[in-house]
Enzyme design. Sequence first.
Site, PDB file in Angstrom:
ATOM      1  N   TYR A  80      47.595  49.292  42.869  1.00 31.01           N
ATOM      2  CA  TYR A  80      47.015  48.766  41.624  1.00 31.01           C
ATOM      3  C   TYR A  80      47.623  49.176  40.484  1.00 31.01           C
ATOM      4  O   TYR A  80      48.354  47.700  39.761  1.00 31.01           O
ATOM      5  CB  TYR A  80      46.130  50.438  41.737  1.00 31.01           C
ATOM      6  CG  TYR A  80      45.501  49.903  40.427  1.00 31.01           C
ATOM      7  CD1 TYR A  80      44.577  48.888  40.001  1.00 31.01           C
ATOM      8  CD2 TYR A  80      45.700  51.413  39.649  1.00 31.01           C
ATOM      9  CE1 TYR A  80      44.057  49.483  39.103  1.00 31.01           C
ATOM     10  CE2 TYR A  80      44.698  50.700  38.101  1.00 31.01           C
ATOM     11  CZ  TYR A  80      44.016  49.919  37.374  1.00 31.01           C
ATOM     12  OH  TYR A  80      43.773  49.986  36.570  1.00 31.01           O
TER      13      TYR A  80
ATOM     14  N   SER B 182      46.497  49.254  32.364  1.00 26.89           N
ATOM     15  CA  SER B 182      46.775  50.311  32.704  1.00 26.89           C
ATOM     16  C   SER B 182      47.465  51.188  32.664  1.00 26.89           C
ATOM     17  O   SER B 182      48.871  51.606  32.151  1.00 26.89           O
ATOM     18  CB  SER B 182      46.084  50.314  34.386  1.00 26.89           C
ATOM     19  OG  SER B 182      46.660  51.844  34.676  1.00 26.89           O
TER      20      SER B 182
END
Length: 306
Positions: A130, A105
Amino acid sequence: MGHTVVGVDNFNDYYAVGLKHGRVESILRPAGVVCHAFDLCDEQALQELFAVTQPDYVLHLAAQAGVRYSVENPKSYLQSNLLAFGNILEASRQHRVKHLVFASSSSVYGSSDKTPFQEDDPTDQPISLYASTKKANEVMAYSYSAIHQLPITGLRLFSVYGPWGRPDMAYFNFTKKILLREPLEVFSNGTLLRDFTYIDDVSEAVTRLLFKEQAAVGKVPYEVFNIGNRRPTSVLDFIRILENLLGVKAILEFLPMQLGDVRITHAGTDKLHKWIDFSPDTQLQTGLSDFVTWYREWHMHDGAHA
Ligand SMILES: NC(=O)c1ccc[n+]([C@@H]2O[C@H](COP(=O)([O-])OP(=O)(O)OC[C@H]3O[C@@H](n4cnc5c(N)ncnc54)[C@H](O)[C@@H]3O)[C@@H](O)[C@H]2O)c1
């Protein structure tokens, strides 16, 4: 390309399960993809699937996504992003797959203001759990690649949007609220800048990367690439485009910046372009117009689920 494709998803209820099944019925099944329902934390089920299917290539996209939710529910990130990822690495090693590609990401760049983000910029200060699980995936993958000479590629995806997208993402929620004439919660006065990347561009880049041989001689066969559109857009400008496409004026409610959010994401894609002769380029106007068309249709038939 003549490949047999098998999918796995645990169809968890992080968001509307009807939308997940809708993707299977509308996109995967008609393309001949068989989808198995189990949790990738179940190592035995995964090993059995690998033993039966003997995959050449593995594309690992399953994860617990979402920056803000990782503040409330850290456990599901530890399970799905670390344990399940470890199982994928191990199964891929044991079965000597030709190439493992996985989703990382853009959030690994943390709150860096040095733009555009380049793959060799520092990524050791992620500001959400995350992001830190995605960074952990990258370093776990690197060591598997180095120890076992396993070709692995990480994808640093930048705010992917489009038909069949994730309903917890801002663009999806904005569309819903604009149509319902409800106020939109806009953080940081709408000044946050995001490099919005259209789903078809992501599919094209991922397909090219998956089948691209890595020049592994004498080096660790591990690579990581930014997959972004190279054009950061403010959330406010994004909302203006949506308003025009929907023909409805948005009601805005401005709120302060949220925990874990970053001010800007901006992909540098020179490395990607050199590698696969392609980088995402779809204009927001075009991509959002396709999204809005899909959204209206989906809501007409299945709106109760999304
Ligand atoms: N959408 C984006 O903008 C974006 C940006 C950066 C990175 N990513 C990454 O790309 C990947 C795909 O993202 P997405 O937006 O399609 O998310 P998504 O939530 O729609 O898709 C992930 C899928 O994985 C499944 N899943 C989760 N945990 C699982 C488990 N333990 N076992 C089996 N299945 C499991 C979920 O049910 C879901 O269908 C994710 O890894 C995400 O972190 C996405």
